[in-house]
Scaffold this motif. Structure first.
Motif, PDB file in Angstrom:
ATOM      1  N   VAL A  35       0.700  -1.099  -0.066  1.00 43.83           N
ATOM      2  CA  VAL A  35      -0.029  -0.001   0.069  1.00 43.83           C
ATOM      3  C   VAL A  35       0.955   1.384   0.137  1.00 43.83           C
ATOM      4  O   VAL A  35       1.951   1.243   0.572  1.00 43.83           O
ATOM      5  N   LYS A  36       0.241   2.386  -0.503  1.00 41.65           N
ATOM      6  CA  LYS A  36       1.032   3.611  -0.847  1.00 41.65           C
ATOM      7  C   LYS A  36       1.296   4.424   0.445  1.00 41.65           C
ATOM      8  O   LYS A  36       1.995   5.269   0.742  1.00 41.65           O
ATOM      9  N   GLN A  37       0.128   4.138   1.328  1.00 40.19           N
ATOM     10  CA  GLN A  37       0.296   5.090   2.618  1.00 40.19           C
ATOM     11  C   GLN A  37      -0.308   4.378   3.831  1.00 40.19           C
ATOM     12  O   GLN A  37      -1.217   4.410   4.435  1.00 40.19           O
ATOM     13  N   GLN A  39       0.469   4.377   7.027  1.00 39.18           N
ATOM     14  CA  GLN A  39      -0.051   5.171   8.207  1.00 39.18           C
ATOM     15  C   GLN A  39      -1.473   5.417   7.927  1.00 39.18           C
ATOM     16  O   GLN A  39      -2.223   5.777   9.074  1.00 39.18           O
ATOM     17  N   GLU A  40      -2.154   5.486   6.819  1.00 34.43           N
ATOM     18  CA  GLU A  40      -3.501   6.053   6.667  1.00 34.43           C
ATOM     19  C   GLU A  40      -4.632   4.847   7.139  1.00 34.43           C
ATOM     20  O   GLU A  40      -4.240   3.683   6.760  1.00 34.43           O
ATOM     21  N   GLN A  41      -5.561   5.162   7.827  1.00 35.75           N
ATOM     22  CA  GLN A  41      -6.429   4.206   8.269  1.00 35.75           C
ATOM     23  C   GLN A  41      -6.878   3.409   7.527  1.00 35.75           C
ATOM     24  O   GLN A  41      -7.219   2.137   7.412  1.00 35.75           O
ATOM     25  N   TRP A  42      -7.396   3.616   6.220  1.00 31.99           N
ATOM     26  CA  TRP A  42      -8.144   3.056   5.265  1.00 31.99           C
ATOM     27  C   TRP A  42      -7.053   1.916   4.702  1.00 31.99           C
ATOM     28  O   TRP A  42      -7.594   0.720   4.815  1.00 31.99           O
ATOM     29  N   PHE A  43      -5.589   2.080   4.721  1.00 31.49           N
ATOM     30  CA  PHE A  43      -5.014   0.956   4.239  1.00 31.49           C
ATOM     31  C   PHE A  43      -4.630   0.097   5.418  1.00 31.49           C
ATOM     32  O   PHE A  43      -4.477  -1.099   5.368  1.00 31.49           O
ATOM     33  N   GLN A  44      -4.493   0.814   6.590  1.00 29.70           N
ATOM     34  CA  GLN A  44      -4.496  -0.164   8.043  1.00 29.70           C
ATOM     35  C   GLN A  44      -5.687  -1.305   7.968  1.00 29.70           C
ATOM     36  O   GLN A  44      -5.719  -2.595   8.160  1.00 29.70           O
ATOM     37  N   ILE A  89      -1.732  -4.512  -5.154  1.00 28.36           N
ATOM     38  CA  ILE A  89      -1.109  -3.204  -4.782  1.00 28.36           C
ATOM     39  C   ILE A  89      -1.996  -2.228  -4.992  1.00 28.36           C
ATOM     40  O   ILE A  89      -2.840  -1.895  -5.832  1.00 28.36           O
ATOM     41  N   CYS A  90      -1.682  -1.035  -3.963  1.00 33.52           N
ATOM     42  CA  CYS A  90      -2.142   0.438  -4.346  1.00 33.52           C
ATOM     43  C   CYS A  90      -0.930   1.067  -4.353  1.00 33.52           C
ATOM     44  O   CYS A  90      -0.491   1.260  -3.176  1.00 33.52           O
ATOM     45  N   ALA A  91      -0.459   1.233  -5.610  1.00 32.73           N
ATOM     46  CA  ALA A  91       0.892   2.045  -5.760  1.00 32.73           C
ATOM     47  C   ALA A  91       0.726   3.656  -5.521  1.00 32.73           C
ATOM     48  O   ALA A  91      -0.238   4.058  -5.493  1.00 32.73           O
ATOM     49  N   VAL A 114      -5.558  -2.606  -6.304  1.00 30.41           N
ATOM     50  CA  VAL A 114      -6.570  -2.071  -5.481  1.00 30.41           C
ATOM     51  C   VAL A 114      -6.630  -0.528  -5.262  1.00 30.41           C
ATOM     52  O   VAL A 114      -5.488   0.115  -5.340  1.00 30.41           O
ATOM     53  N   ASP A 115      -7.657   0.278  -5.225  1.00 35.79           N
ATOM     54  CA  ASP A 115      -7.938   1.471  -4.754  1.00 35.79           C
ATOM     55  C   ASP A 115      -7.789   2.383  -6.084  1.00 35.79           C
ATOM     56  O   ASP A 115      -8.424   3.010  -6.527  1.00 35.79           O
ATOM     57  N   ASP A 116      -6.265   2.483  -6.443  1.00 39.93           N
ATOM     58  CA  ASP A 116      -5.823   3.241  -7.486  1.00 39.93           C
ATOM     59  C   ASP A 116      -5.529   2.474  -8.583  1.00 39.93           C
ATOM     60  O   ASP A 116      -4.430   1.593  -8.487  1.00 39.93           O
ATOM     61  N   GLY A 133     -11.700  -1.253  -7.199  1.00 36.15           N
ATOM     62  CA  GLY A 133     -11.789   0.407  -6.605  1.00 36.15           C
ATOM     63  C   GLY A 133     -13.268   0.596  -6.510  1.00 36.15           C
ATOM     64  O   GLY A 133     -14.086  -0.344  -6.321  1.00 36.15           O
ATOM     65  N   ILE A 134     -13.361   1.845  -6.028  1.00 40.26           N
ATOM     66  CA  ILE A 134     -14.713   2.397  -5.499  1.00 40.26           C
ATOM     67  C   ILE A 134     -15.205   2.828  -6.699  1.00 40.26           C
ATOM     68  O   ILE A 134     -14.592   3.368  -7.772  1.00 40.26           O
ATOM     69  N   SER A 135     -16.578   3.003  -7.061  1.00 40.01           N
ATOM     70  CA  SER A 135     -17.242   3.573  -7.970  1.00 40.01           C
ATOM     71  C   SER A 135     -17.283   5.110  -7.782  1.00 40.01           C
ATOM     72  O   SER A 135     -18.039   5.585  -7.301  1.00 40.01           O
ATOM     73  N   SER A 170      -4.070  14.375 -10.378  1.00 45.26           N
ATOM     74  CA  SER A 170      -3.334  13.211 -11.201  1.00 45.26           C
ATOM     75  C   SER A 170      -4.018  11.896 -10.922  1.00 45.26           C
ATOM     76  O   SER A 170      -3.341  11.226 -11.540  1.00 45.26           O
ATOM     77  N   LEU A 171      -4.690  11.756  -9.881  1.00 47.82           N
ATOM     78  CA  LEU A 171      -5.035  10.287  -9.549  1.00 47.82           C
ATOM     79  C   LEU A 171      -6.577  10.186 -10.207  1.00 47.82           C
ATOM     80  O   LEU A 171      -7.547  10.873  -9.825  1.00 47.82           O
ATOM     81  N   GLU A 172      -6.795   8.946 -11.150  1.00 46.70           N
ATOM     82  CA  GLU A 172      -8.287   9.069 -11.766  1.00 46.70           C
ATOM     83  C   GLU A 172      -9.228   9.025 -10.730  1.00 46.70           C
ATOM     84  O   GLU A 172     -10.159   9.639 -10.773  1.00 46.70           O
ATOM     85  N   LEU A 230     -11.098  13.847  -1.849  1.00 47.51           N
ATOM     86  CA  LEU A 230     -10.994  12.527  -2.328  1.00 47.51           C
ATOM     87  C   LEU A 230     -11.267  11.507  -1.160  1.00 47.51           C
ATOM     88  O   LEU A 230     -11.644  10.443  -1.327  1.00 47.51           O
ATOM     89  N   ASN A 231     -10.777  11.794   0.035  1.00 51.36           N
ATOM     90  CA  ASN A 231     -10.953  11.171   1.387  1.00 51.36           C
ATOM     91  C   ASN A 231     -11.336  11.696   2.642  1.00 51.36           C
ATOM     92  O   ASN A 231     -11.237  13.191   2.648  1.00 51.36           O
ATOM     93  N   ASP A 232     -11.449  11.053   3.436  1.00 49.07           N
ATOM     94  CA  ASP A 232     -11.747  11.787   4.983  1.00 49.07           C
ATOM     95  C   ASP A 232     -10.597  12.643   5.139  1.00 49.07           C
ATOM     96  O   ASP A 232     -10.708  13.865   5.851  1.00 49.07           O
ATOM     97  N   ARG A 285     -14.236  -5.459   1.541  1.00 49.67           N
ATOM     98  CA  ARG A 285     -14.441  -5.797   0.051  1.00 49.67           C
ATOM     99  C   ARG A 285     -12.837  -5.526  -0.519  1.00 49.67           C
ATOM    100  O   ARG A 285     -12.378  -6.353  -1.283  1.00 49.67           O
ATOM    101  N   HIS A 286     -12.168  -4.188  -0.178  1.00 51.87           N
ATOM    102  CA  HIS A 286     -10.879  -4.076  -0.650  1.00 51.87           C
ATOM    103  C   HIS A 286      -9.716  -5.067  -0.090  1.00 51.87           C
ATOM    104  O   HIS A 286      -8.796  -4.939  -0.479  1.00 51.87           O
ATOM    105  N   GLY A 287      -9.877  -5.338   1.132  1.00 52.11           N
ATOM    106  CA  GLY A 287      -8.846  -6.272   1.933  1.00 52.11           C
ATOM    107  C   GLY A 287      -9.108  -7.363   1.816  1.00 52.11           C
ATOM    108  O   GLY A 287      -8.473  -8.302   1.404  1.00 52.11           O
TER     109      GLY A 287
HETATM  110  C1  GLA Z   1      -7.442   6.190  -2.820  1.00 51.49           C
HETATM  111  C2  GLA Z   1      -7.367   7.318  -1.684  1.00 51.49           C
HETATM  112  C3  GLA Z   1      -7.447   6.550  -0.425  1.00 51.49           C
HETATM  113  C4  GLA Z   1      -8.939   5.937  -0.361  1.00 51.49           C
HETATM  114  C5  GLA Z   1      -8.949   4.939  -1.248  1.00 51.49           C
HETATM  115  C6  GLA Z   1     -10.111   3.919  -1.242  1.00 51.49           C
HETATM  116  O1  GLA Z   1      -6.326   5.280  -2.454  1.00 51.49           O
HETATM  117  O2  GLA Z   1      -5.907   7.733  -1.764  1.00 51.49           O
HETATM  118  O3  GLA Z   1      -7.337   7.721   0.500  1.00 51.49           O
HETATM  119  O4  GLA Z   1      -9.987   6.590  -0.320  1.00 51.49           O
HETATM  120  O5  GLA Z   1      -8.537   5.315  -2.526  1.00 51.49           O
HETATM  121  O6  GLA Z   1     -10.468   3.159  -2.501  1.00 51.49           O
END
Ligand code: GLA
Length: 330
Positions: A35-37, A39-44, A89-91, A114-116, A133-135, A170-172, A230-232, A285-287
């Protein structure tokens, strides 16, 4: 590339001792989750669910944080050296697509994103790498519509309301989320002239705070703000920037995307903050589902669908408890 050249890379990346320890490939299934981040809660949360899938189905999960291109390449080398058969991978940059696809093709490791979504040299998504990914546009539209409905409920005049669009174009998926949000606000009557973009350099709270502050300061004449991103983390950063300029919570409507801890922390505060709502996504669903799909692909050759898009649900102070409980029970 041959196994030998990847091994050389792995040794350079510090994987040499592992290689010494494993003379031949172990029998179990090993899957990487990059995962790219980290420390971010989503990726945890994604990792937590992926580990749950690994425990339940009896495979090994190798979770690695890879915050830039160099770290992605060394992480891939590590996976290869540890005899992983596939990875998710979320690059940190979708343009690493050709390098990642090339690694998978050369080593025979199976790859999913995943995600990106990864892009090829032509800038288009790499269709051969299954993606979850998310819709994005629909979820963005939910965020925009929730903000418009709340502004209407508060009786905010459209002509006196600003829309802060904290952007990471820059991120679709980021672009699409904001596009959906802006379309929903325009459908509710907001003109294009009410929208102010604040490009962020990083998609965390700090990056959003730094992007939002100067834009809000420059528009000090506008008293009421809808804040989107794009996120919280992004929306929390924008809301903190507005509060830092002495704006009252009642004059801010921030709507995030994710529904993870950072959103809940604000929604659960005894007094409302400017962070009004989030769109709850499903890290399960993503993990869990991606890890399981990779396990099945490696184990019985069942290739995951090329594209899976997940949905979201709006949560507010009033509804988040019930909706989180429902999600946990699902
Ligand atoms: C991107 C965002 C993350 C999260 C995921 C969800 O990667 O950077 O913060 O929202 O999408 O798919």
């Amino acid at each position: 590339m041959t196994r030998r050249s990847w091994l050389t890379g792995a040794a350079a990346a510090g994987g040499a001792s592992l290689l010494g320890a494993c003379a031949s490939a172990p029998g179990d299934i090993r899957i990487g989750f990059l995962v790219k981040q980290p420390q971010e809660q989503w990726f945890q949360d994604e990792w937590r669910f992926a580990r749950a899938a690994a425990r339940r189905h009896g495979f090994s999960l190798i979770a690695i944080g890879a915050e830039d291109g160099d770290r992605v390449l060394s992480a891939l080398n590590t996976l290869y050296a540890r005899f992983a058969q596939g990875f998710i991978i979320c690059a940190p940059d979708p343009r690493l697509g050709p390098a990642i696809a090339g690694f998978a093709a050369d080593t025979g490791l199976k790859a999913m994103s995943v995600d990106d979504r990864l892009t090829g040299a032509d800038g288009l998504p790499i269709a051969g790498i299954p993606h979850v990914g998310i819709s994005a546009r629909k979820i963005g539209a939910l965020a925009g519509a929730a903000a418009a409905a709340e502004a209407k409920r508060r009786g905010w005049p459209i002509g006196e309301t600003g829309i802060l669009r904290i952007s990471f174009d820059s991120l679709e998926t980021g672009r699409e989320r904001l596009l959906g949000a802006v379309e929903a606000l325009q459908a509710a009557g907001y003109p294009a002239s009410a929208i102010f973009s604040a490009p962020q350099r990083t998609t965390d709270t700090e990056g959003a705070f730094s992007a939002a502050s100067p834009v809000l300061t420059a528009r000090a004449g506008i008293d009421r703000w809808i804040i989107l991103g794009l996120n919280d983390e992004t929306v929390v950063g924008g809301v903190r920037a507005a509060e830092g300029l002495s704006m009252a919570a009642a004059n801010i409507i921030g709507v995030g995307i994710g529904g993870s801890e950072v959103a809940i922390a604000d929604l659960a505060k005894p007094r409302p903050t400017g962070f009004y709502a989030s769109v709850l996504l499903s890290p399960r669903r993503h993990g869990y589902d991606t890890a399981l799909a990779m396990y099945e692909w490696v184990g019985d050759g069942r290739r995951p669908p090329p594209l899976t898009l997940t949905s979201g649900t709006v949560i507010t102070r009033d509804t988040y408890r019930d909706l989180l409980a429902r999600e946990a029970a699902a």
